[in-house]
Scaffold this active site. Structure first.
Site, PDB file in Angstrom:
ATOM      1  N   ARG A 178      -2.613   2.655   9.102  1.00  0.00           N
ATOM      2  CA  ARG A 178      -2.547   2.175   7.715  1.00  0.00           C
ATOM      3  C   ARG A 178      -3.769   1.327   7.361  1.00  0.00           C
ATOM      4  O   ARG A 178      -3.678   0.312   6.671  1.00  0.00           O
ATOM      5  CB  ARG A 178      -1.250   1.399   7.464  1.00  0.00           C
ATOM      6  CG  ARG A 178       0.006   2.181   7.795  1.00  0.00           C
ATOM      7  CD  ARG A 178       0.138   3.443   6.960  1.00  0.00           C
ATOM      8  NE  ARG A 178       1.327   4.199   7.320  1.00  0.00           N
ATOM      9  CZ  ARG A 178       1.337   5.256   8.145  1.00  0.00           C
ATOM     10  NH1 ARG A 178       0.199   5.697   8.687  1.00  0.00           N
ATOM     11  NH2 ARG A 178       2.460   5.886   8.412  1.00  0.00           N
ATOM     12  N   SER A 228       8.447   3.922   3.212  1.00  0.00           N
ATOM     13  CA  SER A 228       8.675   2.913   4.249  1.00  0.00           C
ATOM     14  C   SER A 228       8.143   1.570   3.772  1.00  0.00           C
ATOM     15  O   SER A 228       6.972   1.458   3.410  1.00  0.00           O
ATOM     16  CB  SER A 228       7.974   3.319   5.547  1.00  0.00           C
ATOM     17  OG  SER A 228       8.519   4.505   6.073  1.00  0.00           O
ATOM     18  N   GLU A 298       4.237  -2.532   4.307  1.00  0.00           N
ATOM     19  CA  GLU A 298       3.357  -1.384   4.058  1.00  0.00           C
ATOM     20  C   GLU A 298       3.128  -1.261   2.562  1.00  0.00           C
ATOM     21  O   GLU A 298       2.133  -0.701   2.117  1.00  0.00           O
ATOM     22  CB  GLU A 298       3.996  -0.116   4.609  1.00  0.00           C
ATOM     23  CG  GLU A 298       3.092   1.086   4.621  1.00  0.00           C
ATOM     24  CD  GLU A 298       3.637   2.228   5.454  1.00  0.00           C
ATOM     25  OE1 GLU A 298       3.715   3.349   4.938  1.00  0.00           O
ATOM     26  OE2 GLU A 298       3.983   2.005   6.621  1.00  0.00           O
TER      27      GLU A 298
END
Length: 303
Positions: A178, A228, A298
């Site tokens: 990420r 998520s 996230e």
């Protein structure tokens, strides 16, 4: 604020046309969470040249700005965003050269996966259920089911802070979990070239159908969310930690930890950004208190 208080609005209209500059546009209309207050200005350029001109004008003005793809990993505050949202949904071009597929930044990643399948190109199957744009996926090195953008990217074309357009190879992008150089340096993704492999279309379809079934079985796709909510903590799974902390179904206002998959915070109806934020903060605090693990969102916060 009235238009007379926004000289930047007039300059932007001269670039993209009056209909493509909206004032006080509710961001709830442009995020998958379906929450968020108004953006001062919401601009939709129609091609790469207009993107360059708009970004240049906004940077020269000193106003805050944000590049928007599909709004699938974004939580915009109820107060909205003081500045300019630049929507890249116009960048929809696709070209194919043998086993390479080039997609402009506004293409939905799921559509890119579907196109690759139709062309008998393998490599993007993991992306068949990831919401978001190609540009956003490059920005965060999006991934799922043991695949990620770093596995299939050849290069990206970006707009730099100096206003230059350049191509960066995958080895220049510093792609991690990420994470990317794109995010670190505030680069604007214009397009991405994927290095794929020729394969049987039916086998590609079978894999995508399997991943789609697994996703539908386990994830709360029937409710608005940003996917998520938390990054995977090293040595753990966020959903299991949240479940073990007794937080499955925890709710504030219209936002709740999903009962189907605790790794998702969902909008169960009428949620505000403050509701979502309160759930996220409570989950973080409880998981850290009980297990000593700090969950990192996230989801990106704006405003």
């Amino acid at each position: 604020m009235s238009d007379s208080d926004r000289p930047l609005a007039w300059r932007l209209r001269s670039i993209v046309g009056e209909e493509n500059v909206l004032v006080d546009e509710p961001m709830s209309e442009h995020t998958t969470f379906e929450v968020g207050g108004p953006a001062d200005l919401f601009v939709t350029p129609e091609d790469i040249d207009e993107v360059r001109e708009v970004v240049s004008a906004v940077r020269e003005s000193g106003e805050n700005y944000f590049l928007l793809g599909r709004g699938s990993d974004l939580l915009v505050s109820d107060a909205g965003f003081r500045g300019v949202i630049i929507a890249l949904e116009c960048l929809m071009g696709v070209s194919v050269d043998d086993d390479e597929m080039c997609c402009q930044a506004g293409i939905d990643l799921r559509e890119a996966s579907e196109m690759a399948c139709e062309l008998g190109l393998s490599g993007l199957e993991f992306a068949c259920g990831i919401p978001g744009s190609v540009g956003g996926a490059c920005y965060m090195n999006a991934g799922a089911y043991d695949g990620c953008m770093a596995d299939v990217l050849k290069e990206v074309r970006v707009l730099t802070s100096a206003g230059d357009v350049c191509d960066l190879g995958v080895d220049e992008l510093d792609l991690g979990y990420r994470h990317s150089r794109i995010a670190d340096e505030g680069l604007v993704v214009l397009s991405a070239t994927f290095a794929l492999t020729r394969a049987d279309g039916e086998k590609i379809r079978q894999k995508m159908d399997d991943l789609t079934h697994r996703r539908e079985e386990k994830q709360p796709l029937d409710l608005p969310s940003a996917g998520s909510t938390f990054k995977r903590p090293e040595g753990h799974f966020a959903g299991k930690l949240i479940t073990d902390a007794g937080l499955r179904g925890y709710q504030v206002g219209g936002a709740a930890v999903s009962k189907k998959h605790a790794g998702f915070v969902v909008n169960v109806g009428g949620a505000t950004a403050a509701d979502v934020h309160a759930v996220i903060e409570h989950v973080q605090a409880e998981v850290e208190r009980q297990f000593g693990v700090r969950l990192e969102p996230e989801v990106r916060f704006l405003g």
